[in-house]
Design a protein around this motif. Sequence first.
Motif, PDB file in Angstrom:
ATOM      1  N   TYR A 403     -21.149  60.636  -7.468  1.00  0.00           N
ATOM      2  CA  TYR A 403     -20.157  58.941  -7.420  1.00  0.00           C
ATOM      3  C   TYR A 403     -20.379  59.093  -5.788  1.00  0.00           C
ATOM      4  O   TYR A 403     -19.797  59.743  -5.536  1.00  0.00           O
ATOM      5  N   GLY A 404     -21.192  58.359  -5.776  1.00  0.00           N
ATOM      6  CA  GLY A 404     -21.210  58.491  -3.701  1.00  0.00           C
ATOM      7  C   GLY A 404     -21.151  56.200  -4.117  1.00  0.00           C
ATOM      8  O   GLY A 404     -22.382  55.039  -4.284  1.00  0.00           O
ATOM      9  N   PRO A 405     -19.973  55.655  -2.923  1.00  0.00           N
ATOM     10  CA  PRO A 405     -19.894  54.147  -4.177  1.00  0.00           C
ATOM     11  C   PRO A 405     -20.629  53.945  -2.768  1.00  0.00           C
ATOM     12  O   PRO A 405     -20.433  53.925  -1.285  1.00  0.00           O
ATOM     13  N   THR A 406     -21.615  52.823  -2.902  1.00  0.00           N
ATOM     14  CA  THR A 406     -22.413  51.950  -2.435  1.00  0.00           C
ATOM     15  C   THR A 406     -22.226  50.564  -0.940  1.00  0.00           C
ATOM     16  O   THR A 406     -20.795  50.640  -1.558  1.00  0.00           O
ATOM     17  N   PHE A 407     -22.378  50.330  -0.086  1.00  0.00           N
ATOM     18  CA  PHE A 407     -22.111  49.462   0.338  1.00  0.00           C
ATOM     19  C   PHE A 407     -21.694  48.228  -0.291  1.00  0.00           C
ATOM     20  O   PHE A 407     -20.956  48.008   0.205  1.00  0.00           O
ATOM     21  N   ALA A 408     -22.760  47.976  -0.781  1.00  0.00           N
ATOM     22  CA  ALA A 408     -21.833  46.419  -1.798  1.00  0.00           C
ATOM     23  C   ALA A 408     -20.290  46.533  -2.470  1.00  0.00           C
ATOM     24  O   ALA A 408     -19.879  46.063  -3.129  1.00  0.00           O
ATOM     25  N   GLU A 409     -20.259  48.283  -2.981  1.00  0.00           N
ATOM     26  CA  GLU A 409     -19.780  47.952  -4.030  1.00  0.00           C
ATOM     27  C   GLU A 409     -18.537  48.213  -2.700  1.00  0.00           C
ATOM     28  O   GLU A 409     -16.984  47.837  -3.018  1.00  0.00           O
ATOM     29  N   TRP A 410     -18.653  49.154  -1.530  1.00  0.00           N
ATOM     30  CA  TRP A 410     -17.912  48.580  -0.434  1.00  0.00           C
ATOM     31  C   TRP A 410     -16.804  47.241   0.392  1.00  0.00           C
ATOM     32  O   TRP A 410     -15.831  46.885   0.008  1.00  0.00           O
ATOM     33  N   ALA A 411     -18.296  46.736   0.013  1.00  0.00           N
ATOM     34  CA  ALA A 411     -18.128  45.247   0.682  1.00  0.00           C
ATOM     35  C   ALA A 411     -17.527  44.328  -0.777  1.00  0.00           C
ATOM     36  O   ALA A 411     -16.723  43.149   0.062  1.00  0.00           O
ATOM     37  N   ILE A 412     -17.786  44.558  -1.718  1.00  0.00           N
ATOM     38  CA  ILE A 412     -16.786  43.572  -3.159  1.00  0.00           C
ATOM     39  C   ILE A 412     -15.137  43.938  -2.947  1.00  0.00           C
ATOM     40  O   ILE A 412     -13.988  43.570  -2.928  1.00  0.00           O
ATOM     41  N   THR A 413     -14.930  45.585  -2.852  1.00  0.00           N
ATOM     42  CA  THR A 413     -13.927  46.039  -2.953  1.00  0.00           C
ATOM     43  C   THR A 413     -13.611  45.009  -1.552  1.00  0.00           C
ATOM     44  O   THR A 413     -11.792  45.320  -1.850  1.00  0.00           O
ATOM     45  N   GLY A 414     -13.197  45.781  -0.443  1.00  0.00           N
ATOM     46  CA  GLY A 414     -13.099  45.096   0.608  1.00  0.00           C
ATOM     47  C   GLY A 414     -12.119  43.760   0.732  1.00  0.00           C
ATOM     48  O   GLY A 414     -11.389  43.225   1.375  1.00  0.00           O
ATOM     49  N   ALA A 415     -13.811  42.844   0.261  1.00  0.00           N
ATOM     50  CA  ALA A 415     -13.483  41.197  -0.061  1.00  0.00           C
ATOM     51  C   ALA A 415     -11.971  40.356  -1.633  1.00  0.00           C
ATOM     52  O   ALA A 415     -11.278  40.496  -0.780  1.00  0.00           O
ATOM     53  N   THR A 416     -12.342  42.274  -2.210  1.00  0.00           N
ATOM     54  CA  THR A 416     -10.496  41.836  -2.641  1.00  0.00           C
ATOM     55  C   THR A 416      -9.124  42.071  -2.582  1.00  0.00           C
ATOM     56  O   THR A 416      -8.770  41.339  -1.949  1.00  0.00           O
ATOM     57  N   LEU A 417      -9.448  43.171  -1.561  1.00  0.00           N
ATOM     58  CA  LEU A 417      -8.068  43.389  -0.575  1.00  0.00           C
ATOM     59  C   LEU A 417      -8.602  42.383   0.569  1.00  0.00           C
ATOM     60  O   LEU A 417      -7.256  42.060   0.360  1.00  0.00           O
ATOM     61  N   ALA A 418      -9.574  41.951   0.493  1.00  0.00           N
ATOM     62  CA  ALA A 418      -9.224  40.501   1.694  1.00  0.00           C
ATOM     63  C   ALA A 418      -8.837  39.089   1.347  1.00  0.00           C
ATOM     64  O   ALA A 418      -7.460  38.775   1.708  1.00  0.00           O
TER      65      ALA A 418
END
Lengths: 452, 306, 352
Positions: A403-418
Amino acid sequence: MKSQLETNHKLANDKAVTRAEQIQKDLWPRKFGLYGKIWVGVLLVIFITGTVCYIDQIRNGLHITGLGNYATWGIYISNFVFFVAISLVGSLISAILKLAKVPWRTPLTRISEMIAIAAIIFAGLVIIVDMGRPDRVMNIILYARLQSPITWDVIVISTYLAISILFLYMPLLPDLAIMRDRFKGIPAWQHKLYKRMALGWNNGPKQKLILAKSEKMLAILIIPVAFGIHTVTSWLFATTVRPGWDSSNFGPYFVSGAFMVGAGAVIAAMYIFRKFYKLENYFTDFHFDKMGKLLVLLSLIYLYFNINEYFVPAYKMKSIESEHIEALFTGAYAPMFWSVQILGMIIPIIVLLFKKGRKPKPMFIIAILVIIGAWFKRYLIVIPTLAHPLIPTDRVQEKWLHYGPTFAEWAITGATLAGALLIITALVRFFPIIPMEEIIEEGEIENNSKDS
Amino acid sequence: MKLIFKIQYKQATKLFFTLLLIGSVFSSTTYAQENDQKKKVRLSLDYNNTNNITRQLVTIVKTKIGRSYRGVSNTEVYFYLNQKSESNLLGVSTSNNKGVAVLDISKAIAKIVDSTFTFTFITAIENNSDYLNKSKKITIQESKFELNLIEKDSSYTAQIMLSTSSPTQAVLPLEDVNVKLYVERMFGDLLISEGHESTNENGVINFDFPSDLPGKEDGNLTIIAKLEDDDDYGTLVAKTDMAWGVPLIINEKLDERELWTARANTPIYLLVLINGMILGVWGSIAYIILQIFKIRKLGKLEKLTV
Amino acid sequence: MFDSCDIILLRNFAGYINSTRTKINVNKKSVLISTKFFLKEHWKIMKEQENNHNNRRSFLKKGLTLGAFSATAVALAAFKDPETEETGEKVKLLSPDGELVEIDRAYLKPAPDVPAAMQKGREGIPGRKFVMVIDLAKCKNLRKCHDACEKMHNLTPNKEWLKVLKMKDNNQSSPYWQPTMCFHCDHPPCVKVCPVDATFKRTDGLVLIDNERCIGCRFCMAACPYSARTFDWEKPEMPTGMTHDDYSPETSVPAKMGTVSKCDFCPEMTRKGKLPSCVTACPNGVFYFGDENEDAVTNGDETVKLSELLKERSGYRFMEDLGTKPRVYYLPPVNRIFPFKDDEYTQQNKEE
């Protein structure tokens, strides 16, 4: 003689009044300066990027992530566990320390409740983000199956959210009253907001009694619920038979880890607000020292559970577990595993054992290490297990196993933290970070005891 | 209107003739190719008689693909009685994806079944675009195949009687014919007998029927006796229903309360615990919210300034 | 009288009426006057009825989401109605005369041969308890079973419901091929953890998934020790001639994006007394399928007694110690017909 006493009293009273005024002035929520605006701007950019990616996910399905039929849970779920973990800080500071009658916890209660609420709200949202059919989220309530750990998780999380909101709101009442009464320099709508929310608080003895009783009830109520949310979240993994998850140790392991990262979050928040809001008189070196000691204690407890969790299966090396353990200790996940354990747990323990390590600046760095380490620890809990299913995978293509997270996943995760940080920022903008009335009263009690 | 019609007519006829030209060119080329490419087929023919009620002719059409023979699907097969002629055509059937073509001849044969003792059946593939003509002939002697189920005390016996008729003898028992005993199951027939038993000199076999076979809820079993693929007699099947099976008792575990049942069957302990905890905690939360309202009421009553 | 244009139109109109099987009364006298006029009138009548039914259709959809009972009742009523009621949904069709016409969906052929109401998918075939036995001594990794399953359920190479695993019990023993699919366990770990009752165990032993209720949390995929379940990560390809309304838990087709699916033991076949497609596809007769209540299983060629087969050939279940009580038994790979031969997949992965 009498006049001297009177003068002394008057002086003391004047001193008290000026002290109260000083506290209110210090802790009044203020507008954002340049740094604040930059902070909000950056968070908004991250949040909007993530939201755009999420809209893409709703339309085109979860295949924009790096997930597959073997790696079915990824950073959305590890992020969820992280949020639930951090949200336990509310119960730690507001409830446990309160019932233990720890006096220095007063400035920390409000910020920990704010962090708890922001975290638990986004825990719920992250779970919806991870769902394949978010349009059917009502099914969880309409067709709820009580035998499922997810149903239990939904129940405890919503309960915890309700209690945390109450635990933020009720102690806020005296401060809302202060802000309602001294409303110079704030816009009319803000004043109206304070007035409505203050519920006519007038510091009367009856009201104070009710508040004290309610706070005590909430404190007693929130502790089992807090233990409940993280234990039930750990059962999402422990009720399966997969290697790394098939452990009876998961409940205490998760809860102890949650308290540790919660303490780290509070320390980080303390430092930031102390620096940017010039609150050195409130988040004093003493507080940092005490929080440092608390963090060491919590980290030691977490270390204990870590040893139980990893050493015992490694001793047995059952074939189902051996691949997984080897991957963590010496294999593909070893660099992440050891840096998380060392930088996120061992080094904080060592540094904080020394008095010099418990000064605000080093503590801030340690707290950040703890938080980042905790986030990747949850990654290590969720993802490696799914890379080692119980059936042989030598005929499965690597790309579907690993498994390797895609940019979209990082973006959405970042959005939740933000998003969580934005909620905290919004709360801090309108409500005092440190309970004003409680500090004032504490000082009066101190002074009165000094006088008499 | 008439002008438009005229123009349309001209265009239509032009189109028609062009298409006709092209069509003829194509069809001539394909015709030449087809004759060279026609393949050979193998035919097998069997006569099935079930309970003297249903009679079928079954043909399996196979062709060589690579090194093995595979069934040919979607091919028309003609069935004839005695001779291969139009008046003797019994019917046509199309083969399925396994190459099996079945024709029900129950009605056609029913009229002549008693007067004739021997039938000749012919199956043929003719005028087929892909395959060469082929036919197969079999001669079947009509016979009487009886299955009697005898229950004495607690022993079950299945008795098979096989006989035929001839012009001289009304009943001619058939000796040394292999008959098998089956029980009908959902997806196939289960062999009960050893498989090698044959009729004795009286044309009779007695099978001991096992008493431990599971049946339907009333204990019913469909017992089948089969004489399979005989060159002289075809395939004879005798079927009967009998309550010789162990009645099926449905013990439905899904009605019990377990962790893996539907939400209607949640275990009691979960229901009590979870609902109890929810009531307890949310009851307290409700109480605390009430306290908030109390504070508000007090705030309205006593209006003192700080 | 008519000119040729009218004749062509009349033929088309007749063909159109045939294909729609409409019950609209067409006055014979009017037909003689003008066919063009009637095409217009026909469309008018259709549109009127469509408007009346559009609102009802959206209300139907809302009703379904609010309550299972009301939804079942409405659905059953709609299907039982002999007078085909128009749903207001138009489908484009080619009439026998080559004209593109738009008719109401209600006039199309009925949905595939499965129970119409969703509730029926939760009822098992009465009196049955399906069980499968796989003879590992005969499996040669021909993958005909895998291909048949893929075709029947419209799967993709990434979405494998039937995997043929290469098993090696220990270093000394020879590897063998093991076809693995959902075992439809009697104590299913997947059903235990589903929060919305989307996957369920039936009385006939099957564990099925209701893809119209599944929320896509994938907890069942994490809980299944055999990795039997797959997920639709993107919009699946719709099989030709099907719409989403044709879905049933017994066919599992068409797939729905964002939901979980798995081997279902082909209940639409077994309801008709046919064997699942993997059983019939295997040329070596590896798969035996049958009813445990009847104590008989068959592989298409031979029918045997289940209890005898398992006793004589030492039938076992995969990872028995997990306590899931699978309904698929394996016969050990002893006295094999074919020696083990590796295939290109394993070679590829070894090189990588």
